[in-house]
Scaffold this motif. Structure first.
Motif, PDB file in Angstrom:
ATOM      1  N   ASP A  95       0.859  -1.184   0.000  1.00  0.00           N
ATOM      2  CA  ASP A  95       0.000   0.000   0.000  1.00  0.00           C
ATOM      3  C   ASP A  95       0.898   1.238   0.000  1.00  0.00           C
ATOM      4  OD1 ASP A  95      -1.897   1.940   0.348  1.00  0.00           O
ATOM      5  OD2 ASP A  95      -2.710   1.140   2.229  1.00  0.00           O
ATOM      6  N   ASP A  96       0.756   2.100  -1.027  1.00  0.00           N
ATOM      7  CA  ASP A  96       1.621   3.279  -1.076  1.00  0.00           C
ATOM      8  C   ASP A  96       0.937   4.547  -0.543  1.00  0.00           C
ATOM      9  OD1 ASP A  96      -0.065   4.077  -3.096  1.00  0.00           O
ATOM     10  OD2 ASP A  96       1.375   3.731  -4.710  1.00  0.00           O
ATOM     11  N   GLY A  97      -0.280   4.384  -0.029  1.00  0.00           N
ATOM     12  CA  GLY A  97      -0.935   5.516   0.652  1.00  0.00           C
ATOM     13  C   GLY A  97      -1.229   6.708  -0.239  1.00  0.00           C
ATOM     14  N   GLU A  98      -1.318   6.514  -1.544  1.00  0.00           N
ATOM     15  CA  GLU A  98      -1.630   7.649  -2.428  1.00  0.00           C
ATOM     16  C   GLU A  98      -3.001   8.200  -2.043  1.00  0.00           C
ATOM     17  OE1 GLU A  98      -0.286   7.339  -6.695  1.00  0.00           O
ATOM     18  OE2 GLU A  98      -0.150   5.256  -6.087  1.00  0.00           O
ATOM     19  N   GLY A  99      -3.117   9.487  -2.017  1.00  0.00           N
ATOM     20  CA  GLY A  99      -4.381  10.105  -1.628  1.00  0.00           C
ATOM     21  C   GLY A  99      -4.346  10.637  -0.211  1.00  0.00           C
ATOM     22  N   THR A 100      -3.288  10.272   0.543  1.00  0.00           N
ATOM     23  CA  THR A 100      -3.204  10.790   1.912  1.00  0.00           C
ATOM     24  C   THR A 100      -2.608  12.192   1.921  1.00  0.00           C
ATOM     25  OG1 THR A 100      -1.032   9.789   2.179  1.00  0.00           O
ATOM     26  CG2 THR A 100      -2.910   8.511   2.982  1.00  0.00           C
ATOM     27  N   GLY A 101      -2.082  12.627   0.790  1.00  0.00           N
ATOM     28  CA  GLY A 101      -1.523  13.977   0.717  1.00  0.00           C
ATOM     29  C   GLY A 101      -0.028  14.017   0.975  1.00  0.00           C
ATOM     30  N   THR A 102       0.561  12.901   1.433  1.00  0.00           N
ATOM     31  CA  THR A 102       2.017  12.889   1.619  1.00  0.00           C
ATOM     32  C   THR A 102       2.568  11.602   1.003  1.00  0.00           C
ATOM     33  OG1 THR A 102       2.205  11.607   3.658  1.00  0.00           O
ATOM     34  CG2 THR A 102       1.660  13.944   3.903  1.00  0.00           C
ATOM     35  N   PRO A 103       3.859  11.627   0.605  1.00  0.00           N
ATOM     36  CA  PRO A 103       4.437  10.408   0.011  1.00  0.00           C
ATOM     37  C   PRO A 103       5.050   9.482   1.055  1.00  0.00           C
ATOM     38  CG  PRO A 103       5.928  12.252  -0.254  1.00  0.00           C
ATOM     39  CD  PRO A 103       4.753  12.776   0.525  1.00  0.00           C
ATOM     40  N   VAL A 126       0.227   5.874  -9.197  1.00  0.00           N
ATOM     41  CA  VAL A 126      -0.699   6.581 -10.070  1.00  0.00           C
ATOM     42  C   VAL A 126      -0.390   8.079 -10.110  1.00  0.00           C
ATOM     43  CG1 VAL A 126      -3.136   7.190 -10.358  1.00  0.00           C
ATOM     44  CG2 VAL A 126      -2.520   4.879  -9.663  1.00  0.00           C
ATOM     45  N   LEU A 127      -0.071   8.654  -8.950  1.00  0.00           N
ATOM     46  CA  LEU A 127       0.026  10.119  -8.862  1.00  0.00           C
ATOM     47  C   LEU A 127       1.464  10.613  -9.013  1.00  0.00           C
ATOM     48  CD1 LEU A 127      -2.325  10.675  -5.775  1.00  0.00           C
ATOM     49  CD2 LEU A 127      -2.911  10.863  -8.194  1.00  0.00           C
TER      50      LEU A 127
END
Lengths: 400, 293
Positions: A95-103, A126-127
């Motif tokens: 899980d790369d946590g995209e969408g949480t606002g931080t990398p 994706v982002l």
């Protein structure tokens, strides 16, 4: 930031849970078998995608495509040539946590894959906002990266970084040409203020104006905002004949719903979105009627696509829609597997092989630019929504 | 679109947004004025209100109004559970403890919503009709949003000023320890405060879902605006929270109109900083001397 053919919710909750369960079970079983029977005979590749949070739908699509590819690849006997011949392919999902606002989560996931699991090739993401901090770390870790959809041109400088999507350098002009070809010469351009949006906007505006189009309103919108009434009021006041959106599904849904509520839809005005999704159409209903959308041209006539579709249907059922991201993720893993067969599971070998790859993928032709690793295939289909369905209007191929 | 139509349209946009913010801010203020901690979890009660309604009206296909009423009751009742499990054990702890619990609960609630309904945007699919006012458009859902928020806020004001329970709640917010010494059952009253606040948040979530979409992370932008509104209006003052909410909606929409929508989330805080520099206690906040008196 690109179109997709469906989304998680169209499965229904039960189907989603079943799919999730099946993916989880296959991951567990795969892991167990990998340790008992194939551990020495397995090449491990990392896959990073948002498995939780607001972008989790992308993660499901990516896992669907890559678990299907790995299954087919291993059933066909695994690696067919090179130093890894005879070994199986194992995909480690993080899980790369995209969408949480931080990398942060993406960086942790990447370090885990490289330092703990020892992978030398990673796919996913994706982002652009997540890919940008990852790319230099992947370069210094000597790990090849085949990304799914980050479009910022800043990634082109990393020689180990490849992507299935086009960059915003080509996405902007291509989108501009599609809008003009659809007949819209005076537009409001609403673009989401994130790295992908900024990059595509920078190229869209000059390209559109150079082709003779007039931009009445050039408006950056806030990513993730939930109220766009005042932005739409600005569009209403501008007098343009079409509103062109460069945004994610969430913003597009809200804008289309509010525009419909305000009566600011066809025939009074036209809407053109960068996002293609059957599930979004279903959810938005009448708000999308007569609107335009674009999506990568998927070569459905090719053998690669038809084989993929048959296998996808067999694995996920006849009613599950095939998302663009599922196809792109399938192609990304295919590219890595081909690179391993050519160059071995070695950074320099895979890197050189990827720069020279040229094959017909499922989503498009996969041919990375030898200089910068960007995919060079950018043809787009333009659709109009008629009676709740996308109807192809034309295909635009910048390559001619 | 002429200038007067634009002005009317902007006014409609501001009043509709302000109404939803005010409902959340009023509920937030009741809790804050009693327990004196920043309650991030309150924003996620808004999301919960929207999702419970969605489950009943869309998944279970119940009548929408019935679904909305049940959702308000369910979320209000969940306020009791959250207070008892999350906050009551920390009543005597430092303010940092409930603050951290409220942060934790935001993630728990968001994860529950994600697990059950997934990450995608959802809609109630309640039809709405445009109504023309001087060339501008207001939808029937927006009218409902404005009217229901005003009715709820007036009812809250009446309840807090006229009912015994409301007066006791206000006494509690003035001095929790003194209220306990005077024999007020503070635990029950605090549970009641959470019921009221959660119910208002649920109503806001339903109204937001009617006009926009609901999605699991919707609580965060709401609580960000709520914190700006209650601070701007004067912390602990319900009328201030309501005025602050409309000012925030005004500034946000004017910022979008005159500057750029890209910084929508920043405008409320710019005006908040400016207002606090000029008047540290907020627009309707009482000065320390007034409070002592």
């Amino acid at each position: 930031m690109h179109s997709r053919a469906s989304s998680i919710v169209s499965f229904g909750r039960r189907t989603l849970l079943r799919t999730g369960g099946a993916l989880g079970a296959s991951a567990l079983l795969g892991g167990a078998f990998g340790r008992t029977a194939f551990s020495a005979e397995t090449v491990q590749v990392g896959s990073m995608s948002p498995l939780t949070g607001s972008q989790a739908a992308y993660g499901t699509f990516i896992q669907q495509g890559q678990s299907l590819f790995a299954e087919q690849f291993n059933e066909a006997g695994g690696f067919q040539s090179g130093p890894e011949k005879g070994k199986r392919l194992a995909v480690l999902y993080e899980d790369d946590g995209e969408g949480t606002g931080t990398p942060d989560a993406a960086l942790s996931a990447f370090r885990k894959l490289v330092q703990v699991n020892g992978v030398k090739a990673v796919t996913g993401v994706v982002l652009s906002s997540v890919a940008l901090p990852l790319a230099p770390i992947a370069e210094s870790a000597k790990c090849v990266f085949v990304a799914i959809d980050p479009t910022t041109p800043k990634l082109s400088q990393y020689k180990n970084f490849f992507r299935i999507t086009e960059t915003s350098d080509t996405a902007g002009p291509t989108y501009a040409a599609c809008v003009l070809k659809a007949g819209f010469k005076n537009i409001n351009f609403l673009w989401v203020n994130d790295p992908a949006g900024v990059g595509t906007h920078e190229k869209f505006i000059p390209a559109y104006q150079a082709l003779g189009g007039k931009v009445a309103l050039d408006l950056a919108i806030s990513a993730g905002a939930t109220d766009f009434r005042t932005e739409i009021t600005k569009c209403m006041a501008s007098g343009a004949d079409c509103n062109v959106l460069l945004a994610h599904e969430g913003e597009i849904l809200v804008i289309m719903k509010q525009a419909t509520n305000l009566g600011f839809v066809a025939p009074k005005t036209q809407w053109f979105t960068n996002y293609y999704s059957d599930e979004m159409l279903q959810k938005g209903g009448a708000a999308f009627e007569n609107s335009y959308a674009k999506q990568y041209h998927v070569p459905r006539e090719t053998e690669a696509y038809q084989n993929f579709e048959r296998a996808f249907r067999a694995k996920y059922g006849p009613s599950t829609e095939i998302a663009y991201f599922t196809m792109a993720a399938y192609d990304a893993l295919d590219a890595i597997a081909k690179a391993i067969e050519i160059g071995g599971y070695d950074f320099d070998g895979m890197n050189a092989a990827l720069h020279n790859l040229n094959f017909q993928g499922v989503s498009k032709g996969i041919h990375f630019n030898a200089e910068n690793g960007d995919n060079v295939t950018t043809a787009q289909d333009v659709f109009k929504v008629v009676n709740g369905k996308y109807v192809v209007q034309f295909t635009y191929d910048p390559a001619g | 679109m002429n200038t007067s139509t634009i002005v009317i349209q902007l006014a409609i946009n501001i009043v509709a947004a302000g109404g939803a913010y005010a409902l959340v801010a009023a509920g937030y203020t009741i809790v804050h004025s009693t327990l004196k901690f920043i309650n991030f979890q309150h924003g996620y009660m808004v999301a919960l209100g929207g999702y419970v309604t969605y489950a009943l009206a869309v998944n279970a296909r119940l009548n929408f109004i019935l679904s909305a009423v049940i959702a308000v009751l369910v979320v209000a009742a969940s306020g009791i559970v959250i207070e008892r499990v999350g906050y009551r054990p920390l009543r005597r702890a430092s303010r940092m403890a409930p603050l951290l619990v409220s942060l934790g609960l935001t993630y728990v609630l968001q994860s529950i919503v994600l697990f059950i309904w997934g990450p995608a945007y959802q809609s109630f699919d309640v039809p709405t009709q445009p109504v023309m006012i001087g060339g501008a458009v207001i939808t029937t859902n927006e009218i409902l949003m404005v009217v229901l928020s005003l009715v709820a806020l007036l009812a809250l004001d009446l309840f807090l000023r006229k009912s015994k329970l409301g007066i006791a709640m206000r006494a509690l917010s003035d001095n929790l320890d003194a209220a306990a010494i005077m024999g007020i059952d503070t635990d029950r009253l605090i549970s009641g405060i959470f019921v009221l606040a959660s119910g208002l948040a649920a109503l806001a979530g339903i109204l937001i879902g009617l006009e926009f979409y609901i999605q699991p992370t919707m609580g965060f932008p709401i609580i960000i605006r709520t914190l700006a509104a209650v601070t701007l209006g004067g912390i602990g003052n319900i009328q201030g929270a309501i005025v602050g909410s409309y000012v925030i909606a005004l500034v946000e929409n004017l910022g979008v109109w005159f500057f750029s929508p890209a910084y929508r989330d920043a405008y409320p805080y710019l005006i908040l900083i400016l207002a606090l520099v000029l008047r540290a206690r907020g627009l309707l906040g009482r000065a320390p001397r007034d409070r002592a008196a």
